[in-house]
Design a protein around this motif. Structure first.
Motif: not given
Length: 531
Positions: A445-454, A468-487
């Motif tokens: 909701i804060k619309e960060p430019t980089i999102v880290i999910l641990d 959640v998989t679909d929401s990450i893809l959707k957030a990237r498309e709509e908000l132009g966010e970059t994701f770093l996923i630690i898993s």
């Protein structure tokens, strides 16, 4: 022998039905598995069996068929009827209507004392006390020396003998959960409740904990009720399974059959095969983080990592526990200072050195980096709307805040109608999976430019995971966010990530598409990181 009977149980919260006409019998010494997606009512049922007052059923009965001592009111499973209690009296058979207001409160309390529970993401430890002290506290009264030996045996059972003097707050999540298990077994329960007990753990630790539940609970003849989204857990532990959907039992019976029917309802995630990226947004050069331990000498948590992440990329870092992936992410966000090397993040047209402290250096970047820790938490005394807005200092007009909150909840898998109904709920009124998605929404909701999910898939059932998989893809498309996923969840990474780095021993061994990384995994890594 029938031990617990649930008859026509109904429960609503704020007018919303969460359990409807639940009828189940649980035999003494058996294991009941509860399967269902987030919000199905699994945790509500667990807390109702525990005797938590907020979860009193609106109607229906929970009947405990017990052996009770008429003198001291100690209760045991029905097989103990006729045997002698420790106080010298013989146990008598009695059926206790657990939630009936006419039930003797002393009998209600006697049953509650004999119930142990493991909750998801709730380590329930005395954080400032040692591991052994935590176990001894759970044992209550008794000869100190005798209790000490019992405590040591329990810690050996859960493979925590090497941590007996460690302070609880310094343990990892997996270690804490093993201590919690030892504490619950130390209470000598007649009923063991487990609500997603391994949701936050890596597959290796989770599998070990499952085996410990089998050997220390199931094989000891302790009646158990367990919720889990891991199909193999139900198959290994449960004698019977009920599948809940919107508070109703869809099916009940053999675990293999019910699990297969449930998984058949899980949709496949949408996979984006092509995406246009921007230029580099993160540059890491020869970064190192070394610690010194008296016992082990120099520990190279991160040892010379080079990495570039592009704008609008979903980048994964995978590896087993201890490989260095979380330490690397903490250095990126400025929570841990590197021993050497360089980390830069692009903000606007400027490259910011994340090693430099202060409001004009990394302090400029941190507000634009969203982080969801593996052990996330929500503000318990605030509503969902409060958690998404004022609790994170997001100052918006009331109506716009509500619209923004619903939009963000929609992005993490809630439909608009259901999102509106949960805005005024407290976190403890949501299921574990729902709280997880709200926590991700709190970041987005804060619309960060980089999102880290641990470790973002920790407590998720299969359907929530897809959402959640679909929401990450959707957030990237709509908000132009970059994701770093630690898993450590390679299947999730394959579904969502564009590129992935494999870490082992503090080093990056290979960077490539997730499918290429699978080929580089050792047999041990494949076993622990792939379903």
């Amino acid at each position: 022998m029938s031990f617990i009977e649930l008859k026509n149980i109904n429960k609503t919260f704020n007018g919303v039905i969460v359990l409807k006409d639940i009828n189940v019998e649980i035999d003494e010494g058996s294991v009941l598995g509860i399967l269902g997606r987030s919000g199905a009512g699994k945790s509500v049922l667990i807390n109702m069996l525990r005797g938590t007052k907020e979860y009193r059923p609106d109607s229906g009965q929970i009947l405990f068929n017990v052996a009770i001592c008429p003198e001291c009111l100690r209760v045991e499973p029905p097989s103990k009827i006729g045997e002698l209690c420790g106080c010298g009296c013989a146990f008598e058979g009695k059926v206790i209507d657990f939630w009936n207001i006419k039930t003797d409160r002393k009998e209600f309390s006697s049953i509650r004392k004999r119930i142990a529970i493991m909750l998801q993401r709730n380590f329930a430890l005395y954080e400032r006390e040692s591991v052994i002290e935590n176990i001894l506290r759970a044992m209550g009264e008794g000869e100190y020396e005798e209790n000490l030996y019992k405590a040591l045996d329990l810690l050996e059972t859960v493979q925590m003998s090497h941590r007996i003097t460690h302070v609880a707050r310094d343990l990892s999540g997996g270690e804490k959960q093993r201590v919690v298990l030892a504490r619950q077994i130390a209470k000598d329960p007649m009923l063991f409740l487990a609500d997603e007990p391994t949701g936050t753990l890596d597959p290796q630790t989770a599998e070990y904990l499952h085996q410990t539940l089998i050997s220390s609970v199931k094989n000891q003849g302790i009646t158990m009720v367990i919720t889990s989204h891991w199909p193999e857990v139900m198959k290994q532990l449960a004698d019977q399974v009920i599948w809940l959907e919107k508070g109703e039992i869809v099916e009940k019976g053999d675990s293999d059959e019910i699990v297969e029917n449930f998984l058949a309802t899980v949709p496949l995630p949408k996979k984006v095969t092509e995406h246009e990226y921007g230029g580099p947004i993160v540059k890491i050069e020869d970064i190192k983080k070394h610690y010194y331990s008296i016992d082990r000498g120099v520990i190279k948590a991160v040892d010379g990592v080079d990495l570039t992440i592009k704008q609008k990329e979903i980048f994964g870092i995978v590896g087993l526990s201890g490989s260095g992936k979380t330490t690397l992410s903490r250095m990126l966000i400025g929570l841990t200072d590197p021993s050497s090397g360089k980390i830069e993040v692009k903000l606007g047209d400027d490259w910011i050195d994340m090693r430099e402290k202060g409001p004009l250096s990394r302090g400029r970047v941190i507000p634009y980096i969203g982080l969801l820790h593996q052990e996330y938490s929500l503000y318990p005394h605030r509503t969902v709307l409060g958690n998404l807005t004022d609790a994170i200092s997001l100052d918006l007009p009331a109506e716009f805040a509500k619209m923004k909150a619903i939009h963000t909840l929609n992005a993490v898998g809630f439909d608009n109608e259901y999102a509106a109904t949960i805005l005024n709920k407290a976190p403890d009124e949501l299921s574990g999976g729902e709280r997880h998605r709200v926590a991700i929404a709190q970041v987005l909701i804060k619309e960060p430019t980089i999102v880290i999910l641990d470790e973002p898939t920790g407590t998720m059932d299969p359907i929530t995971r897809v959402q959640v998989t679909d929401s990450i893809l959707k957030a990237r498309e709509e908000l132009g966010e970059t994701f770093l996923i630690i898993s450590h969840d390679m299947d999730f990474v394959i579904d969502v990530c564009d590129r992935t780095a494999l870490m082992r021993g503090g080093k990056i061994l290979k960077i490539g598409e997730p499918g290429e990384i699978v080929k580089e995994l050792t047999p041990d890594e494949k076993k622990k990181m792939l379903d």
